[in-house]
Design an enzyme around this catalytic site. Sequence first.
Site, short mmCIF file in Angstrom:
data_model
loop_
_atom_site.label_atom_id
_atom_site.label_comp_id
_atom_site.label_asym_id
_atom_site.label_seq_id
_atom_site.Cartn_x
_atom_site.Cartn_y
_atom_site.Cartn_z
N TYR A 182 0.82 -1.21 0.00
CA TYR A 182 0.00 0.00 0.00
C TYR A 182 0.85 1.26 0.00
O TYR A 182 0.45 2.29 -0.53
CB TYR A 182 -0.88 0.04 1.25
CG TYR A 182 -2.12 -0.80 1.17
CD1 TYR A 182 -2.04 -2.14 0.83
CD2 TYR A 182 -3.37 -0.27 1.42
CE1 TYR A 182 -3.17 -2.92 0.75
CE2 TYR A 182 -4.51 -1.04 1.36
CZ TYR A 182 -4.40 -2.36 1.02
OH TYR A 182 -5.52 -3.12 0.94
N LYS A 230 3.60 -15.58 4.13
CA LYS A 230 3.71 -16.31 2.86
C LYS A 230 5.19 -16.49 2.57
O LYS A 230 5.70 -16.09 1.51
CB LYS A 230 3.00 -15.49 1.74
CG LYS A 230 2.91 -16.14 0.40
CD LYS A 230 1.86 -17.22 0.27
CE LYS A 230 1.94 -17.93 -1.07
NZ LYS A 230 1.01 -19.08 -1.18
N ASP A 242 -2.80 -18.23 2.49
CA ASP A 242 -3.89 -18.87 1.73
C ASP A 242 -4.57 -19.96 2.57
O ASP A 242 -5.79 -20.10 2.59
CB ASP A 242 -3.41 -19.40 0.36
CG ASP A 242 -2.11 -20.17 0.41
OD1 ASP A 242 -1.51 -20.28 1.50
OD2 ASP A 242 -1.67 -20.67 -0.65
N ASP A 283 -6.00 -6.79 4.99
CA ASP A 283 -7.15 -6.20 4.29
C ASP A 283 -8.08 -7.31 3.81
O ASP A 283 -9.29 -7.29 4.02
CB ASP A 283 -6.64 -5.36 3.10
CG ASP A 283 -7.78 -4.66 2.37
OD1 ASP A 283 -8.78 -4.33 3.03
OD2 ASP A 283 -7.67 -4.48 1.15
N ASP A 341 -11.88 -8.86 5.67
CA ASP A 341 -13.19 -8.92 5.02
C ASP A 341 -13.76 -10.33 5.12
O ASP A 341 -14.97 -10.52 5.24
CB ASP A 341 -13.10 -8.49 3.55
CG ASP A 341 -13.36 -7.00 3.37
OD1 ASP A 341 -12.99 -6.22 4.27
OD2 ASP A 341 -13.93 -6.62 2.33
#
Length: 364
Positions: free
Chosen positions: A147, A197, A229, A253, A257
Amino acid sequence: MGKQFKVALLRGDGIGPEISDEAVKVLRALEPKHDVAFRILEGDFGGAAYFKHGHSFPEATKELCDEADAIVKGPIGLSHEESKKIPVDEQPERGALLPLRRRYNTFANFRPVYLPAELAHFSPLKPHVVEGGIDFMMIRELVGGLYFGTKETGVNDQGKRYVDEHLEYDEDQIAAILHVGFKEAMGRKKVLHNVHKSNVLKSSVLWNEVLDEIAPQYPEVTVKHIIVDAAATALVLNPRQFDVMVMENMFGDILSDLGGGILGSLGLMPSACVGPDKAYYEPSHGSAPDIAGKGIANPYSMIGSIALMLDKSFGMPEAARQVWDAMRAVFGEGITTADLRDPEGKSTILTTAEFGDKVVEALG
Ligand code: IPM
Ligand code: MN
């Protein structure tokens, strides 16, 4: 005369203004009960601010935020079509929200994913998966990574348009957010899920190195590593295994959600964004322009953000608890807003304002 706090209120776009009204109602209701006064300073912020002032984070709003003890911010963002009317760098996400995060270095984002047992039916997951309720804290690094890395676009030697966007972290940034994760774990069940990751990303390799270095400072905390994942799957199949999760910006982020999804609505996701000197509070969800102005949005995330502010910025944990309890009591009466699923269709659906009134009533 009791305490006084200055609260900057940035209502934002879409459903932001209407859910902000409910947050203000709750603040006002708390004033006499806790002998406290909240001075609310309103500032324009987001797409609406752009159309009014030509900037989505105007100078006047910056000054007002500087002056405030804490900031409460509604969701920002416009529909795809409306967004296109604004230059890319002034669009509310890039032009207002990221600069706000950067201005106060609000690196620690707390996103509680919480459904008490009696409200587990809000979750779309099977009853046996959510039995006993859901209660874990996602901690997202908020001012680094993709970001905030350098970004470049252009045309390359072959005449092709290209983009080059960097994922950057230094060890201090990583250590800072990991300390937040460990401390949160110390205050809860002492289990920290580290989401990464490292099988692909070097940023995760460094992240995990730093984690190994600081973990000995928290000998009571058990660290569990999980690849991002796989974490997505685990959140759906067995969310109850989690208590505190810590992760970098973009992972947080996306997974937060998912957190809203397993609760049954993003409307149940308040958050706290905490920096060294200042914090701001916001729903984790977007501005839902499609339902704006209809009075059907769920104000829980906005009122919950107020509760987080009372606790984290104003040292009022008791008032915060009363706000959570009040919302829980309202839901407990079988009252919801339209976003929440009720498989048996038994709940009474109230408007945004009616829900806020009920919360105020439940505050007593
Ligand atoms: C969030 C939002 C923001 C983000 C957007 C609006 C820039 O989705 O707070 O999760 O991606 O951080
Ligand atoms: Mn998001």
